[in-house]
Design a protein around this motif. Structure first.
Motif, PDB file in Angstrom:
ATOM      1  N   GLU A  30      -1.935  -3.123   9.948  1.00 52.73           N
ATOM      2  CA  GLU A  30      -2.639  -3.459   8.177  1.00 52.73           C
ATOM      3  C   GLU A  30      -3.878  -2.416   8.116  1.00 52.73           C
ATOM      4  O   GLU A  30      -4.266  -3.629   7.106  1.00 52.73           O
ATOM      5  CB  GLU A  30      -2.288  -4.587   7.970  1.00 52.73           C
ATOM      6  CG  GLU A  30      -0.418  -5.227   8.196  1.00 52.73           C
ATOM      7  CD  GLU A  30      -0.891  -6.976   8.223  1.00 52.73           C
ATOM      8  OE1 GLU A  30      -0.145  -7.177   7.014  1.00 52.73           O
ATOM      9  OE2 GLU A  30      -1.086  -7.659   8.726  1.00 52.73           O
TER      10      GLU A  30
ATOM     11  N   GLY B 273      -0.785  -3.335   3.775  1.00 50.05           N
ATOM     12  CA  GLY B 273      -2.682  -3.673   3.959  1.00 50.05           C
ATOM     13  C   GLY B 273      -2.841  -4.282   4.302  1.00 50.05           C
ATOM     14  O   GLY B 273      -3.437  -5.429   2.651  1.00 50.05           O
TER      15      GLY B 273
ATOM     16  N   VAL C   6       1.050  -1.535  -0.024  1.00 50.24           N
ATOM     17  CA  VAL C   6      -0.275   0.220   0.001  1.00 50.24           C
ATOM     18  C   VAL C   6       0.774   1.491   0.040  1.00 50.24           C
ATOM     19  O   VAL C   6       1.933   1.050   0.815  1.00 50.24           O
ATOM     20  CB  VAL C   6      -1.232   0.084   1.161  1.00 50.24           C
ATOM     21  CG1 VAL C   6       0.233  -0.408   2.541  1.00 50.24           C
ATOM     22  CG2 VAL C   6      -1.967   1.098   0.940  1.00 50.24           C
TER      23      VAL C   6
ATOM     24  N   CYS D 286      -3.288   6.654   8.956  1.00 47.03           N
ATOM     25  CA  CYS D 286      -3.320   6.446   8.058  1.00 47.03           C
ATOM     26  C   CYS D 286      -1.756   5.961   7.142  1.00 47.03           C
ATOM     27  O   CYS D 286      -0.541   5.803   7.006  1.00 47.03           O
ATOM     28  CB  CYS D 286      -3.847   6.546   6.666  1.00 47.03           C
ATOM     29  SG  CYS D 286      -5.419   6.212   6.523  1.00 47.03           S
TER      30      CYS D 286
ATOM     31  N   TYR E  42      -6.107   0.574   7.305  1.00 43.39           N
ATOM     32  CA  TYR E  42      -6.984   2.134   6.392  1.00 43.39           C
ATOM     33  C   TYR E  42      -7.761   2.194   6.711  1.00 43.39           C
ATOM     34  O   TYR E  42      -8.832   1.643   6.711  1.00 43.39           O
ATOM     35  CB  TYR E  42      -6.442   2.005   5.188  1.00 43.39           C
ATOM     36  CG  TYR E  42      -4.732   1.789   4.824  1.00 43.39           C
ATOM     37  CD1 TYR E  42      -4.040   2.192   4.970  1.00 43.39           C
ATOM     38  CD2 TYR E  42      -4.146   0.580   5.286  1.00 43.39           C
ATOM     39  CE1 TYR E  42      -2.344   2.561   5.320  1.00 43.39           C
ATOM     40  CE2 TYR E  42      -2.535   0.861   5.076  1.00 43.39           C
ATOM     41  CZ  TYR E  42      -1.540   1.006   5.525  1.00 43.39           C
ATOM     42  OH  TYR E  42      -0.638   0.660   5.520  1.00 43.39           O
TER      43      TYR E  42
END
Lengths: 413, 413
Positions: free
Chosen positions: B115, B76, B50, B67, B117
């Motif tokens: 991991e 992610g 990501v 984030c 978001y």
């Protein structure tokens, strides 16, 4: 163009007294407008000092270039201002026009071309025909008289809905001196009818370098602290002329900025500049409310001013005020986008005396009803406390209304 | 709020194919809206890289902070997005909400919280109650399926008048990979309903550092080259997920930006990002026209972009376009105020293919009639040639209409 007078116009206009050593004349030269004056001549006694603050635009008008050159000398005998044509983005023709005007003005005043000052305001990109008015300068200079300040304010108007005047009497040493000023807007810029112009004159005997420092500092807290729409003119010009005529009545000659005799004058000048600058904001295109934005607790004053201008130029803040909505979320956004040091969780925001956000959250104690009532007024104060330093700054703007879009949209179709 | 669909909306929406390794689910969590989805879960296969580009605001939302921290790891497994509440300027409560959501999301995806978001969009300053949707994440992650991209685009909308989709198929080595993207606007920011969000996913096996470089460069010419009203969101978030699932079909793993196999992918990604960014502009609040501004001949590309944004953010340029007026004087003004190197007498300006100003003066050969006809279109190109260097940049914006003021003025009274 809007033809109705701004609701924020002064209820009563001040009358400007004569300034010793200053004579004024105006004329209908027919440059663009019909049936109104569009030419101003201001003649100054020999020995007059001059200082100026000019637009920072990288694409300045021809008269701005002309003034910048002459300001280095610090001497002024005649000012010629026309409205109806800005002589901006007119290439070589622009320079030809300023040269022709300067030649005629110098002959009319019996001075060197380096003692002439010029300003033009109106349509951009149209060549200015100096032949329309240069032949008038001699008789205007000859007929000029000290009592025509009201005429002066009117001759320089473009989309302004009212003329802008300010005056002060102040002691210099033991002698009373006068400061007069006029200004025009009406947007920070509206290039079809461009330019913020302001001219100030005093009979105080103040040397040009001191005058320059006084004006620069005063402008930073007045004309350089107001914005209507963030759009900087090609032609912004603020000039101050000090004839020194009060020396004949015993006023001391000022040659140093730190002269203690200058303190009251400095304060009076700053007040006058702020008064004129606010009159420009209050006549901003489509303006229905004046907005004062004070930022404190910033890392530096420079940083505070940048944050204040970021708020003042935000379309979302300005439309919220137009809608009488105490939308502090948009103020947070504008603080955040300024790129200056800020700590979200230390931020406090107030509208008038109502603190609506504190330490990065909505202030639980604020009354929505009281704030809504406050937002109905025509002078709105927004306060921001950053809580990270000692820097502070205040700027002024107006709200963004549909009228602004209508005035500038021009809807040709 | 405007309820009618933008006249600049796509005539036909594209259908997004599945992306290997990506599963999607949406729900009606009732965070603020009734009768529509407001929660999106995107689950990714193990091994997904990501990268992200986040708002530069100094007052970012809690999910942006969250984030930023996780992006350092480059891995992610799950994305959770809610609309209706931006979780911005919510102080400690904001962090509590992201922590609670992250915990539930990690449990749902069977991964670490690093991991996860998160993105939130909607009202600013209101605490977000994660309890309204965190209990839904487990079943959403379990039921997620690859064919719900259309639902994903709809669940993240706020004041958008249409969902925004883009897709591309491109060769990576000898294998075809897919790139899908969704986005929402609707202003560059409208903090009551804040945030520009965009999420892109691909099955290409691309390492996180390479993905980061690709995205940053792509964003500079797309999402970071569009503006609706110059107001930067507290919440702007652009994320790209690369599941790597195409490796099973023989796609090469990309670990270096200069890998020649990456060239077609890079071009396709850039096109897709630009497509999405333009969809955001075309849904700008009150927009009736898309405006493309190209600046060439600047001292540097950076300087060109600053000048282009100065033009794009000028209320006077935007209102002129709204009024179908080829007002090049306002373009001159905006070049001048940018503070970047410019020579007034070298400047050329065009609207579409019509050059209206050349070498600092009105171009004598231009046809007012032809330009006026051009200005009636709904895609207006403004070209500026500075003539002093090789720097160039293009940015996009929309016009400024009374509708923008109406949408944001909120006229409570």
């Amino acid at each position: 163009m809007s033809s109705s007078v701004s609701p924020l116009a002064p209820k009563k206009f001040v009358t400007l007294p004569p300034v010793d050593g200053v004579r004024i004349a105006t004329a209908e030269a027919g440059i663009k407008y019909k049936g109104r004056t569009d030419l101003l001549v201001m003649a100054f006694d020999e020995g007059t000092s001059v200082a100026g603050v000019l637009t920072r635009s990288k694409c300045p008008s021809a008269p701005v270039d002309f003034c910048r050159e002459n300001l280095a000398g610090g001497k002024g005998r005649i000012l010629v201002v026309n409205s109806g044509n800005a002589n901006a983005f007119t290439g070589k023709k622009g320079k030809t026009a300023t040269a022709a005007t300067a030649k005629a003005a110098a002959a009319a005043a019996g001075c060197g071309e380096n003692e002439v000052y010029l300003a033009s305001t109106g349509v951009i990109g149209e060549p200015l025909d100096a032949g329309k008015f240069s032949h008038l300068l001699e008789s205007l200079a000859a007929d000029a008289s000290p009592d025509r300040w009201a005429d002066a304010g009117k001759a320089i108007m473009t989309t302004d809905t009212y003329p802008k005047y300010a005056t002060a009497k102040v002691a210099l040493g033991d002698v009373e001196v006068t400061i007069n000023g006029i200004a025009k807007g009406a947007g920070m810029i509206a290039p079809d009818m461009a330019t913020m112009l302001s001219f100030v004159a005093t009979d105080a005997p103040i040397a040009a370098p001191v005058l320059k420092d006084l004006l620069t500092r005063g402008a930073n807290r007045s004309f350089n602290a107001v914005t209507v729409d963030s759009d900087t003119s090609t032609s912004d010009t603020l000039l101050i002329f000090a004839t020194g005529a009060a020396a004949r009545r015993g006023a001391p000659s000022i040659t140093a900025l730190d002269d203690p005799q200058l303190v009251p004058f400095k304060r009076a000048l700053n007040r006058l500049l702020k008064d004129l600058a606010l009159q420009v904001v209050r006549d901003g295109e489509g303006a229905r409310k004046e907005i004062e934005i004070s930022v404190a607790g910033a890392k530096s004053s420079r940083s505070a001013k940048r944050i204040a201008l970021s708020i003042a130029n935000s379309p979302l803040v300005k439309t919220a005020v137009a809608g009488e909505d105490a939308n502090w979320g948009r103020v947070v956004m504008a603080v955040g986008k300024a790129g200056e040091p800020a700590e979200r969780d230390l931020l406090s925001i107030s509208f008038g005396d109502h603190r609506v956000a504190h330490e990065g959250e909505r202030d639980p104690s604020y009354s929505e009803e009281a704030v809504s009532e406050y937002m109905k007024g025509d002078r709105i104060r927004i306060g921001v406390e950053l809580g990270i330093g000692q820097g502070k700054a205040t700027v002024w703007t107006c709200d963004l209304t549909k009228e602004y879009v209508a005035i500038n949209g021009d809807y040709r179709s």
